[in-house]
Design an enzyme around this catalytic site. Structure first.
Site, short mmCIF file in Angstrom:
data_model
loop_
_atom_site.label_atom_id
_atom_site.label_comp_id
_atom_site.label_asym_id
_atom_site.label_seq_id
_atom_site.Cartn_x
_atom_site.Cartn_y
_atom_site.Cartn_z
N ASP A 49 0.46 -0.81 -0.58
CA ASP A 49 -0.44 -0.03 0.27
C ASP A 49 0.67 0.94 0.28
O ASP A 49 2.04 1.69 0.52
CB ASP A 49 -1.44 -0.10 1.21
CG ASP A 49 -1.17 1.75 1.40
OD1 ASP A 49 -2.89 1.10 0.61
OD2 ASP A 49 -1.81 2.20 1.58
N TYR A 54 2.93 10.11 -0.77
CA TYR A 54 3.61 9.17 0.27
C TYR A 54 5.52 9.79 0.19
O TYR A 54 5.72 9.91 -1.84
CB TYR A 54 4.20 8.11 0.53
CG TYR A 54 2.69 7.79 1.14
CD1 TYR A 54 1.50 8.74 2.14
CD2 TYR A 54 2.49 6.43 0.67
CE1 TYR A 54 0.78 7.68 2.65
CE2 TYR A 54 0.81 5.94 2.01
CZ TYR A 54 -0.07 6.71 2.25
OH TYR A 54 -0.82 6.53 2.48
N ASN A 177 -10.85 7.53 4.67
CA ASN A 177 -11.03 8.63 5.17
C ASN A 177 -12.93 9.57 4.47
O ASN A 177 -12.41 10.70 4.38
CB ASN A 177 -10.15 10.03 4.95
CG ASN A 177 -8.90 9.40 5.51
OD1 ASN A 177 -8.98 8.81 6.63
ND2 ASN A 177 -7.62 9.07 4.67
#
Length: 331
Positions: A49, A54, A177
Site C-alpha cells: 500500500d 508519500y 477517510n
C-alpha cells in the site's frame, strides 16, 4: 499468510498488508528493500500500500512520490510486479508544496489540508498517470480516493474512476477517510449509472473504540462497520496500533491519537489487552494485531524500521483462543 476476499470481487488478498508510506524517506532504501523481501518471501505477503503524497512532509524539497519511486525501482530490479497486489491513492498531494514550509522543521498542516489536489477529473487523471510512471507499471490493482473531496461533484469523480477501470489502468476502486453517508451516495450513483463501486474502504481502525461523540471522518464507527459488511466492502484498517500506545503507557496521555479515544471504555480495553498479552507471552501491540487478524478485514502495518517490522509480523501466527478473543471483544 492468511488471505481474505476483496469485497465481492473473488480476489484473494493478504490479511496483513504492508504500508510503504515511509519507504524512501524515513526508511532508507536498503531497509525498505529488506523489509519488502521479508514481507514477500519470509511472511508470504503480497499486498503493498502506497500513495502519491508519500511522503512530501519529510523535507522541504520533497515533491512527494518517494514511496512510489522506491517501489518502482524494486519492481524493476526484481521483476515481481505481477506477484504483488498493489494499491495506491490520489487526491491528497497539496498543490503548493514550497508554500507550506515557512517553518523548515515542520510543514503547515492546516494550510496543506486546504490545498489537497482533490478528486476532479483533471486532478485524478494527472495523479494516476504520475503514479503509474513512478511505479513503473501500466496498472494498479486498487486505486483509492485518499481524502474525500466534497467540493467536486461526485458524478465527475465516479465517472473518471470508471474510465480508469475501463482503460485497464485500475482493477479495483477504493475510498479512504470517508463518512458512511458518502459511501451510500457513492453506492447509489454507481448503481444508477453502472459505474464500478468501491470494493475497499481504508479507515483508521484498532482495538480501541472511538469515544462517544467523536466526529472524525477517518475513524471507523459502529455504523460504518455494519455498513461495510452489508455492502461487501472490505475494510483496510490503517494505524492499527495507534502509534504504539498499547506498548508504551506514557503515550496514552501525550499522543495526539488519544484525542478521539480517551475515556473509561478505552481504559477497560487497555487493561484487557495487557491481561491477554501476559497470558500469551506477547506484547500488547502484537495482541491487538492478532485480534484484528481474526476479523474479516485487512490490517495495514506501516513500520519505519526493521525491528518494528519484526515485532509486528509475529502477530500473523500467534494463538489467541476463542475465549481470549471473546474476552477482548467484551471489554
Amino acid at each position: 499468510m492468511q488471505t481474505t476476499t476483496l469485497g465481492n470481487t473473488g480476489t484473494q488478498v493478504s490479511k496483513l498488508a504492508l504500508g510503504c508510506m515511509l519507504m524512501g524517506t524515513a526508511t532508507s532504501e536498503a531497509d525498505s528493500v529488506e523489509m519488502l523481501h521479508r514481507y514477500v518471501d519470509g511472511a508470504g505477503g503480497s499486498f503493498l500500500d502506497t500513495a502519491d503524497c508519500y511522503a512530501w512532509w519529510s523535507r522541504p524539497e520533497s515533491q512527494g512520490g518517494e514511496s512510489e519511486e522506491l517501489l518502482g525501482r524494486w519492481f524493476a530490479q526484481t521483476g515481481r510486479r505481477d506477484e504483488i497486489f498493489l494499491a495506491t491513492k490520489g487526491t491528497a498531494l497539496p498543490r503548493d508544496l514550497p508554500g507550506l514550509w515557512s517553518n523548515p522543521q515542520e510543514p503547515d498542516w492546516a494550510k496543506a489540508r486546504q490545498q489537497f489536489a482533490g478528486a476532479s477529473r483533471a486532478a485524478l487523471t494527472s495523479a494516476l498517470e504520475a503514479s503509474l510512471r513512478r511505479l513503473g507499471t501500466d496498472y494498479v490493482d486498487l486505486y483509492y480516493v485518499h481524502v474525500d473531496d466534497l467540493a467536486t461533484p461526485l458524478e465527475e469523480t465516479l465517472e473518471t474512476l470508471a474510465g480508469f477501470v475501463t482503460a485497464g489502468k485500475v482493477k479495483h476502486l477504493g475510498w479512504s477517510n470517508v463518512r458512511t453517508w458518502r459511501l451510500e451516495s457513492i453506492r447509489q450513483l454507481c448503481d444508477r449509472y453502472g459505474w464500478p463501486a468501491p470494493v475497499a474502504v481504508q479507515q483508521q481502525h484498532s482495538y480501541l473504540r472511538p469515544r462517544p461523540g467523536s466526529e472524525s471522518a477517518s475513524i471507523v464507527g459502529y455504523d460504518q462497520l455494519d455498513y461495510l459488511q452489508r455492502h461487501a466492502q472490505t475494510l483496510v484498517a490503517y494505524s492499527p496500533i495507534l502509534k504504539g500506545v498499547y506498548d508504551v503507557p506514557e503515550k496514552r496521555t501525550t499522543s495526539h491519537v488519544m484525542t478521539e479515544y480517551a475515556g473509561p471504555d478505552t481504559d477497560a480495553r487497555f487493561a484487557a489487552v495487557e491481561k491477554i498479552a501476559a497470558e500469551v507471552g506477547a506484547t500488547p501491540n502484537q495482541v491487538v494485531l492478532a485480534w484484528l487478524l481474526r476479523q474479516d478485514l485487512v490490517t495495514l502495518i506501516g513500520p519505519r524500521t526493521l525491528p518494528q517490522y519484526d515485532s509486528a509480523v509475529p502477530a500473523v501466527g500467534p494463538s489467541l483462543t476463542d475465549a481470549q478473543v471473546a474476552y477482548l471483544d467484551a471489554a
